[in-house]
Design a protein around this motif. Sequence first.
Motif, PDB file in Angstrom:
ATOM      1  N   GLU A 154       0.844  -1.104   0.041  1.00 57.95           N
ATOM      2  CA  GLU A 154       0.042   0.034  -0.008  1.00 57.95           C
ATOM      3  C   GLU A 154       0.801   1.155  -0.134  1.00 57.95           C
ATOM      4  O   GLU A 154       1.765   1.382   0.694  1.00 57.95           O
ATOM      5  N   VAL A 155       0.539   2.222  -1.097  1.00 60.36           N
ATOM      6  CA  VAL A 155       1.336   3.127  -0.998  1.00 60.36           C
ATOM      7  C   VAL A 155       0.902   4.279   0.161  1.00 60.36           C
ATOM      8  O   VAL A 155      -0.396   4.665   0.537  1.00 60.36           O
ATOM      9  N   ARG A 156       2.079   4.802   1.032  1.00 61.04           N
ATOM     10  CA  ARG A 156       1.723   5.505   2.288  1.00 61.04           C
ATOM     11  C   ARG A 156       2.076   6.796   2.265  1.00 61.04           C
ATOM     12  O   ARG A 156       1.657   7.582   2.762  1.00 61.04           O
ATOM     13  N   GLN A 157       3.163   6.975   1.347  1.00 60.55           N
ATOM     14  CA  GLN A 157       3.800   8.692   1.488  1.00 60.55           C
ATOM     15  C   GLN A 157       4.530   8.612  -0.028  1.00 60.55           C
ATOM     16  O   GLN A 157       5.227   7.665  -0.304  1.00 60.55           O
ATOM     17  N   VAL A 158       4.708  10.023  -0.538  1.00 57.75           N
ATOM     18  CA  VAL A 158       5.132  10.239  -1.801  1.00 57.75           C
ATOM     19  C   VAL A 158       6.184  11.277  -1.327  1.00 57.75           C
ATOM     20  O   VAL A 158       5.621  12.411  -0.848  1.00 57.75           O
ATOM     21  N   ARG A 159       7.343  11.479  -1.851  1.00 54.85           N
ATOM     22  CA  ARG A 159       8.146  12.641  -2.111  1.00 54.85           C
ATOM     23  C   ARG A 159       8.561  12.989  -3.243  1.00 54.85           C
ATOM     24  O   ARG A 159       9.514  12.150  -3.674  1.00 54.85           O
ATOM     25  N   ALA A 160       8.250  14.001  -3.873  1.00 55.45           N
ATOM     26  CA  ALA A 160       8.439  14.279  -5.321  1.00 55.45           C
ATOM     27  C   ALA A 160       9.119  15.952  -5.124  1.00 55.45           C
ATOM     28  O   ALA A 160       8.531  16.743  -4.776  1.00 55.45           O
ATOM     29  N   ALA A 161      10.318  15.919  -6.000  1.00 54.72           N
ATOM     30  CA  ALA A 161      10.871  17.260  -6.118  1.00 54.72           C
ATOM     31  C   ALA A 161      11.393  17.391  -7.523  1.00 54.72           C
ATOM     32  O   ALA A 161      11.898  16.480  -8.118  1.00 54.72           O
ATOM     33  N   TYR A 162      11.503  18.622  -7.975  1.00 58.27           N
ATOM     34  CA  TYR A 162      12.398  18.988  -9.161  1.00 58.27           C
ATOM     35  C   TYR A 162      13.016  20.247  -8.992  1.00 58.27           C
ATOM     36  O   TYR A 162      12.583  21.116  -8.876  1.00 58.27           O
ATOM     37  N   ARG A 163      14.221  20.084  -8.912  1.00 54.97           N
ATOM     38  CA  ARG A 163      15.089  21.102  -8.452  1.00 54.97           C
ATOM     39  C   ARG A 163      16.007  21.483  -9.620  1.00 54.97           C
ATOM     40  O   ARG A 163      16.908  20.667 -10.135  1.00 54.97           O
ATOM     41  N   GLN A 164      16.021  22.846  -9.927  1.00 52.35           N
ATOM     42  CA  GLN A 164      17.056  23.629 -10.875  1.00 52.35           C
ATOM     43  C   GLN A 164      17.601  24.551 -10.362  1.00 52.35           C
ATOM     44  O   GLN A 164      17.065  25.173  -9.397  1.00 52.35           O
ATOM     45  N   ASP A 165      18.665  25.368 -11.130  1.00 51.84           N
ATOM     46  CA  ASP A 165      19.339  26.364 -10.276  1.00 51.84           C
ATOM     47  C   ASP A 165      19.651  27.304 -11.429  1.00 51.84           C
ATOM     48  O   ASP A 165      20.633  28.257 -11.168  1.00 51.84           O
ATOM     49  N   TRP A 166      18.933  27.636 -12.822  1.00 49.45           N
ATOM     50  CA  TRP A 166      19.464  28.224 -13.884  1.00 49.45           C
ATOM     51  C   TRP A 166      18.955  29.627 -13.621  1.00 49.45           C
ATOM     52  O   TRP A 166      19.462  30.307 -14.391  1.00 49.45           O
ATOM     53  N   LEU A 167      18.380  29.922 -12.685  1.00 46.76           N
ATOM     54  CA  LEU A 167      17.792  31.245 -12.457  1.00 46.76           C
ATOM     55  C   LEU A 167      18.391  32.034 -11.118  1.00 46.76           C
ATOM     56  O   LEU A 167      18.280  33.070 -10.658  1.00 46.76           O
ATOM     57  N   VAL A 168      19.529  31.089 -10.437  1.00 52.08           N
ATOM     58  CA  VAL A 168      20.037  31.693  -9.411  1.00 52.08           C
ATOM     59  C   VAL A 168      20.643  33.036  -9.552  1.00 52.08           C
ATOM     60  O   VAL A 168      20.651  34.012  -8.796  1.00 52.08           O
TER      61      VAL A 168
END
Length: 393
Positions: A154-168
């Motif tokens: 059973e799916v209990r938790q999801v962690r999703a991220a999309y990280r870039q730095d081209w605008l720093v």
Amino acid sequence: MTLRVAMIGYGFMGAAHSVGWRQAPRVFDLPDTVEMTVIVGRDEQAVSKAAAKWGWAEHATDWREVIARDDIDLVDIVTPGDSHAEIAIAALEAGKHVLCEKPLANSVDEAEAMAAAAQRAAEHGVRAMVGFTYRRVPAVSLLQDLIARGTIGEVRQVRAAYRQDWLVDPSVPLGWRLQKEHAGSGALGDIGAHIVDMTQFVTDQRVTRVSGTVETIISQRPVLGARSGFTGSATGDLGDVTVDDVAIFTGRLDDGALVSFEATRFATGRKNALTIEVSGSEGALAFDLERLNELRYYDRSAPSELQGFTTILVTEPEHPYVSAWWPPGHMLGYEHGFSHQVVDFVTAISHGTELDPSFDDGLAVQRVLAAVEASSADDSAWVAVDAAASVRV
């Protein structure tokens, strides 16, 4: 049958899609022939160079004239989001199959109109698909397969991220991706759409509620002069950034499982880090786009002395899409997902089967994005994702 393709747009995504249209018929045994007939762009000189570079038979500057042509069967839309709805609806009404880059549109209203047009067109055998290409990375397809088989319970938790730095760097000029009238939103729609779709795809569940914050870190940038790739050279004038730089939000899936999302173009040192980890009652699965040939798997049933994440090298012929490519251990890259997208699209058109992801899937993502913006505007209050009757292709 020969599918004669017109691609509208020729920037970064135009290059990626061109590779897909060119490679797929040479590597896979497609049920129909594909012909790269015409590429369309407003700049005559630039689109002419793009046609010669990427292998399109001809070029044009008026997409309306191209859509009206009898020798075009399929329209691939890789323009900024502000033109997606107009082009896609016109193409579908002209009886052309449509592939449209993500996010589907700049607003829920536009996405609903596109989904409705796709439904009408489907009654006449015309197909429409949205380009969430990361679904076609073999490791992501395998991740989805394993969850569907019940491998992690059973799916209990999801962690999703999309990280870039081209605008720093604050000197990066004010391109169309930083203007709401063209892009619809910033990091939220540009890369946040990917992690919302990926979460819904691999879990086979929809995000039902969200609580989030969006923020613009640098409010003004130099106005863009000449464009090059994502950015380009700047003029001496400053213009307002009208989209978000960062979006952080929490969501609930159909079954109540909690999801955390992060979309940012200010993650210093992160170039293209799309990650997702799904924790289940019997195990876990984790994927990182910067290591796209790998999928990590944790098995709770293993003896304690053997427990720990195992790295699966997703290069075996049994893995999704891989059998058409190289021997085991020979890696695939970013561009291969676009070939797999072509394979699935052409196959569905030829066999008359349902497309995945459909315009309805694109609409579902658009509703989540709109709910995040509404939550942020209401001091991050929980907001229900619009559950109005969806339009099925």
